[in-house]
Write an enzyme that holds these catalytic residues in place. Structure first.
Site, mmCIF file in Angstrom:
data_model
loop_
_atom_site.group_PDB
_atom_site.id
_atom_site.type_symbol
_atom_site.label_atom_id
_atom_site.label_comp_id
_atom_site.label_asym_id
_atom_site.label_seq_id
_atom_site.Cartn_x
_atom_site.Cartn_y
_atom_site.Cartn_z
ATOM 1 N N GLY A 1 -0.840 9.839 -2.430
ATOM 2 C CA GLY A 1 0.199 9.897 -1.401
ATOM 3 C C GLY A 1 1.349 10.806 -1.832
ATOM 4 O O GLY A 1 1.768 10.769 -2.975
ATOM 5 N N ASP B 1 6.211 3.986 -3.279
ATOM 6 C CA ASP B 1 6.013 2.532 -3.380
ATOM 7 C C ASP B 1 6.676 1.900 -4.601
ATOM 8 O O ASP B 1 6.898 0.692 -4.624
ATOM 9 C CB ASP B 1 4.520 2.198 -3.402
ATOM 10 C CG ASP B 1 3.838 2.581 -2.097
ATOM 11 O OD1 ASP B 1 4.539 2.570 -1.067
ATOM 12 O OD2 ASP B 1 2.644 2.905 -2.119
ATOM 13 N N ALA C 1 19.873 -7.158 5.905
ATOM 14 C CA ALA C 1 18.878 -7.824 6.756
ATOM 15 C C ALA C 1 19.070 -9.338 6.762
ATOM 16 O O ALA C 1 19.471 -9.929 5.762
ATOM 17 C CB ALA C 1 17.473 -7.486 6.264
ATOM 18 N N ARG D 1 -6.907 12.962 -1.283
ATOM 19 C CA ARG D 1 -7.614 11.844 -1.898
ATOM 20 C C ARG D 1 -9.057 12.285 -2.021
ATOM 21 O O ARG D 1 -9.534 13.078 -1.223
ATOM 22 C CB ARG D 1 -7.467 10.594 -1.034
ATOM 23 C CG ARG D 1 -6.014 10.131 -0.966
ATOM 24 C CD ARG D 1 -5.885 8.727 -0.404
ATOM 25 N NE ARG D 1 -4.616 8.155 -0.800
ATOM 26 C CZ ARG D 1 -3.490 8.238 -0.087
ATOM 27 N NH1 ARG D 1 -3.481 8.894 1.046
ATOM 28 N NH2 ARG D 1 -2.384 7.675 -0.521
ATOM 29 N N ASP E 1 5.452 1.076 -7.352
ATOM 30 C CA ASP E 1 4.638 -0.055 -7.828
ATOM 31 C C ASP E 1 3.927 0.221 -9.151
ATOM 32 O O ASP E 1 2.998 -0.501 -9.518
ATOM 33 C CB ASP E 1 3.610 -0.430 -6.748
ATOM 34 C CG ASP E 1 2.717 0.742 -6.351
ATOM 35 O OD1 ASP E 1 2.977 1.873 -6.799
ATOM 36 O OD2 ASP E 1 1.759 0.528 -5.585
ATOM 37 N N ARG F 1 2.096 -1.564 1.300
ATOM 38 C CA ARG F 1 0.873 -2.309 1.632
ATOM 39 C C ARG F 1 0.634 -3.476 0.669
ATOM 40 O O ARG F 1 0.155 -4.516 1.042
ATOM 41 C CB ARG F 1 -0.332 -1.376 1.618
ATOM 42 C CG ARG F 1 -0.739 -0.939 3.005
ATOM 43 C CD ARG F 1 -1.904 -0.011 2.961
ATOM 44 N NE ARG F 1 -1.582 1.215 2.257
ATOM 45 C CZ ARG F 1 -2.466 2.077 1.785
ATOM 46 N NH1 ARG F 1 -3.748 1.846 1.925
ATOM 47 N NH2 ARG F 1 -2.077 3.174 1.181
ATOM 48 N N ASP G 1 -0.400 5.134 -8.380
ATOM 49 C CA ASP G 1 -1.245 4.236 -9.152
ATOM 50 C C ASP G 1 -2.719 4.711 -9.225
ATOM 51 O O ASP G 1 -3.309 4.776 -10.306
ATOM 52 C CB ASP G 1 -1.115 2.889 -8.424
ATOM 53 C CG ASP G 1 -2.019 1.841 -8.942
ATOM 54 O OD1 ASP G 1 -1.821 1.451 -10.095
ATOM 55 O OD2 ASP G 1 -2.922 1.411 -8.191
ATOM 56 N N GLY G 2 -3.278 5.088 -8.069
ATOM 57 C CA GLY G 2 -4.664 5.549 -8.032
ATOM 58 C C GLY G 2 -4.862 6.805 -8.853
ATOM 59 O O GLY G 2 -5.839 6.942 -9.605
ATOM 60 N N ARG H 1 8.178 21.699 -10.572
ATOM 61 C CA ARG H 1 9.048 22.776 -11.051
ATOM 62 C C ARG H 1 9.417 22.551 -12.513
ATOM 63 O O ARG H 1 9.381 23.477 -13.333
ATOM 64 C CB ARG H 1 10.301 22.809 -10.170
ATOM 65 C CG ARG H 1 11.435 23.697 -10.642
ATOM 66 C CD ARG H 1 12.594 23.547 -9.643
ATOM 67 N NE ARG H 1 13.777 24.278 -10.024
ATOM 68 C CZ ARG H 1 14.751 23.794 -10.785
ATOM 69 N NH1 ARG H 1 14.636 22.564 -11.291
ATOM 70 N NH2 ARG H 1 15.815 24.516 -11.047
ATOM 71 N N THR I 1 5.478 8.128 -6.525
ATOM 72 C CA THR I 1 5.060 7.377 -5.327
ATOM 73 C C THR I 1 6.268 6.668 -4.735
ATOM 74 O O THR I 1 7.082 6.120 -5.482
ATOM 75 C CB THR I 1 3.965 6.330 -5.638
ATOM 76 O OG1 THR I 1 3.881 5.412 -4.542
ATOM 77 C CG2 THR I 1 4.246 5.523 -6.889
HETATM 78 P P1 ADP Z 1 -2.045 7.243 -5.211
HETATM 79 O O1 ADP Z 1 -2.199 8.099 -6.415
HETATM 80 O O2 ADP Z 1 -0.889 7.659 -4.358
HETATM 81 O O3 ADP Z 1 -2.046 5.766 -5.552
HETATM 82 P P2 ADP Z 1 -4.801 6.970 -4.296
HETATM 83 O O4 ADP Z 1 -4.885 5.526 -4.662
HETATM 84 O O5 ADP Z 1 -5.412 7.391 -3.018
HETATM 85 O O6 ADP Z 1 -3.297 7.508 -4.260
HETATM 86 O O7 ADP Z 1 -5.484 7.785 -5.495
HETATM 87 C C1 ADP Z 1 -5.557 9.197 -5.455
HETATM 88 C C2 ADP Z 1 -6.920 9.642 -5.953
HETATM 89 O O8 ADP Z 1 -7.069 9.242 -7.331
HETATM 90 C C3 ADP Z 1 -8.117 9.034 -5.263
HETATM 91 O O9 ADP Z 1 -8.460 9.706 -4.078
HETATM 92 C C4 ADP Z 1 -9.194 9.192 -6.297
HETATM 93 O O10 ADP Z 1 -9.731 10.493 -6.292
HETATM 94 C C5 ADP Z 1 -8.434 8.972 -7.604
HETATM 95 N N1 ADP Z 1 -8.600 7.585 -8.053
HETATM 96 C C6 ADP Z 1 -8.021 6.478 -7.547
HETATM 97 N N2 ADP Z 1 -8.431 5.362 -8.177
HETATM 98 C C7 ADP Z 1 -9.320 5.763 -9.110
HETATM 99 C C8 ADP Z 1 -10.113 5.099 -10.090
HETATM 100 N N3 ADP Z 1 -10.075 3.772 -10.242
HETATM 101 N N4 ADP Z 1 -10.920 5.861 -10.865
HETATM 102 C C9 ADP Z 1 -10.962 7.186 -10.726
HETATM 103 N N5 ADP Z 1 -10.250 7.873 -9.834
HETATM 104 C C10 ADP Z 1 -9.431 7.189 -9.031
#
Ligand code: ADP
Length: 322
Positions: A13, A130, A189, A74, A132, A174, A105-106, A23, A128
Site C-alpha cells: 500500500g 496503518d 469523538a 502487490r 501496525d 482493517r 507489514d506484507g 530520496r 504504511t
Molecule cells: P503492505 O506491504 O502494504 O503490507 P501487502 O501485504 O499487500 O502490502 O504486501 C505487499 C507484497 O509483499 C505482496 O503483494 C507480496 O508480494 C509480498 N508479501 C506479502 N506477504 C508475504 C509473505 N508472507 N511472504 C512473501 N511475500 C509476501
C-alpha cells in the site's frame, strides 16, 4: 567486502512520505559513492526486471509528493517458490548487493523470505499509513493520514453541529485501530470503535442518549473499518434513536496528499539510517524509531512481534466525552 550497488523499491500500500524515504536512500547511497537502482512496482516489477539506475536528479522535487514515483504493486506470484527463485535470480543478474524495501507489514514479510533465500543484504523501511509494524513507534505515512482524516472530520463537525446530526465516520484500519484512535482522540469523538476492543452497540446507544440529554445535539463517532462499517453502525443507531444520523467513509483520500513535516523528517532519517546500517555491515534488519531514537531490529521481528495499541488513549477519549 564493501558495498558497490544497492537497489530500492516501494511495495504494498502506498503511503505519503515514501518518496521522501526514497530520496533519502538514493542520496545517502550516492553520497557514499554507491550505485543505486530503482525497482518499479515492488516485487511485481522485480520479477519483470523493471529496474533502472537512479541519480540524484531522479529523486529531485519529490520530497513534498504523496504516493511513490517508483509506483507500487502487490504480487501473488512473488510469494510462490518459482516467484522467489526468479526474484533472487534477477537480483543476482543486476549484481544487486543490498535491497532496501520501503513498505508495510506484507512487504517486510517478503523481505524476510528473500533474506532466507539469498545473500543480498535486506534492509526494511516501514512505510504504511496503518502504523501496525512492530519495532518502530511510527511508520512513514501514519502522521499524514491521521492529519488528512482529521481535517475531514473537522469539516464534518461544522455541519454536524449546525444541523444537530450524529456522524459515523469510517477511517482506514482493517486489522488495527491506530488511525481511528489517534483521529478520534484528536477530533473529539464521542466514541471510537477499533478492532482490538470489543464494543457493545447498546452501550453506544446509551452513551449517545446520555450526551443528547446533557445538551449535546451533535456527535462524531469514529470507526476503524475493521471494527465496523459506518453504514451498519448508522443503521442500528437510527433504528433506536430519533437523532439525525449520517454515515461517511473517508476511504482512499486518507492515503494521498503531501506528507506532513513529521513524515518527511521521519522518512529522511529512516532512509539515511537504512543505508548507514548497510554501510556499517548490518543486514536483514528493519529500521525504525523508538522513543525518538533511530533503531533497528532483525527483520524477522515483524513476524514474531505484534504492535499493541495504547488503550489508555481510548480511556482518555471516553473520559473526554463526558
Ligand atoms: P503492505 O506491504 O502494504 O503490507 P501487502 O501485504 O499487500 O502490502 O504486501 C505487499 C507484497 O509483499 C505482496 O503483494 C507480496 O508480494 C509480498 N508479501 C506479502 N506477504 C508475504 C509473505 N508472507 N511472504 C512473501 N511475500 C509476501
Amino acid at each position: 567486502m564493501s558495498l558497490k550497488r544497492i537497489a530500492v523499491m516501494t511495495s504494498g500500500g502506498d503511503a505519503p512520505g515514501m518518496n521522501a524515504a526514497l530520496r533519502a536512500v538514493v542520496r545517502t547511497a550516492l553520497y557514499h559513492g554507491l550505485e543505486v537502482y530503482g525497482i518499479h512496482r515492488g516485487y511485481a516489477g522485480l520479477l519483470r526486471r523493471e529496474i533502472e539506475p537512479l541519480t540524484s536528479l531522479s529523486v529531485g522535487g519529490i520530497i513534498n509528493r504523496g504516493g511513490t514515483i517508483l509506483r507500487t504493486a502487490r504480487s501473488e506470484e512473488f510469494k510462490t517458490p518459482q516467484g522467489m527463485q526468479t526474484a533472487v535470480q534477477v537480483l543476482n543478474e543486476f549484481a544487486i548487493e543490498a535491497l532496501v524495501i520501503i513498505g508495510g507489514d506484507g512487504s517486510m514479510r517478503g523481505g524476510v523470505e528473500l533474506s532466507r533465500l539469498c545473500d543480498v543484504k535486506i534492509m526494511g523501511l516501514p512505510g504504511t499509513i496503518d502504523n501496525d509494524i512492530p519495532g518502530t513507534d511510527y511508520s512513514i505515512g501514519f502522521d499524514t493520514a491521521v492529519n488528512t482524516a482529521l481535517e475531514a472530520i473537522d469539516k464534518v463537525r461544522d455541519t454536524a453541529y449546525s444541523h444537530e446530526r450524529v456522524f459515523v465516520i469510517e477511517v482506514m484500519g482493517r486489522h488495527k485501530g491506530f488511525i481511528a484512535l489517534e483521529v478520534g482522540l484528536a477530533g473529539g469523538a464521542e466514541a471510537i470503535l477499533i478492532p482490538e476492543v470489543p464494543y457493545d452497540m447498546v452501550d453506544l446507544l446509551e452513551r449517545l442518549h446520555d450526551s443528547y440529554h446533557r445538551g449535546k445535539h451533535s456527535s462524531i463517532i469514529v470507526v476503524a473499518e475493521g471494527a465496523a462499517r459506518a453504514e451498519d453502525v448508522k443503521k442500528f443507531l437510527q433504528e433506536h434513536t430519533p437523532y439525525h444520523l449520517r454515515a461517511l467513509v473517508l476511504g482512499h483520500m486518507q492515503r494521498g496528499g503531501a506528507p506532513t513535516a513529521f513524515d518527511r523528517v521521519l522518512a529522511t532519517q529512516l532512509g539515511v539510517h537504512a543505508v548507514q546500517r548497510l554501510l556499517d555491515g548490518h543486514t536483514n534488519e528493519m529500521v525504525g524509531v523508538e522513543g525518538g531514537r533511530l533503531v533497528s531490529v532483525p527483520i524477522e521481528y515483524i513476524q514474531t512481534a505484534t504492535k499493541t495499541i495504547d488503550l489508555r488513549k481510548l480511556e482518555i477519549a471516553t473520559m473526554m466525552a463526558i
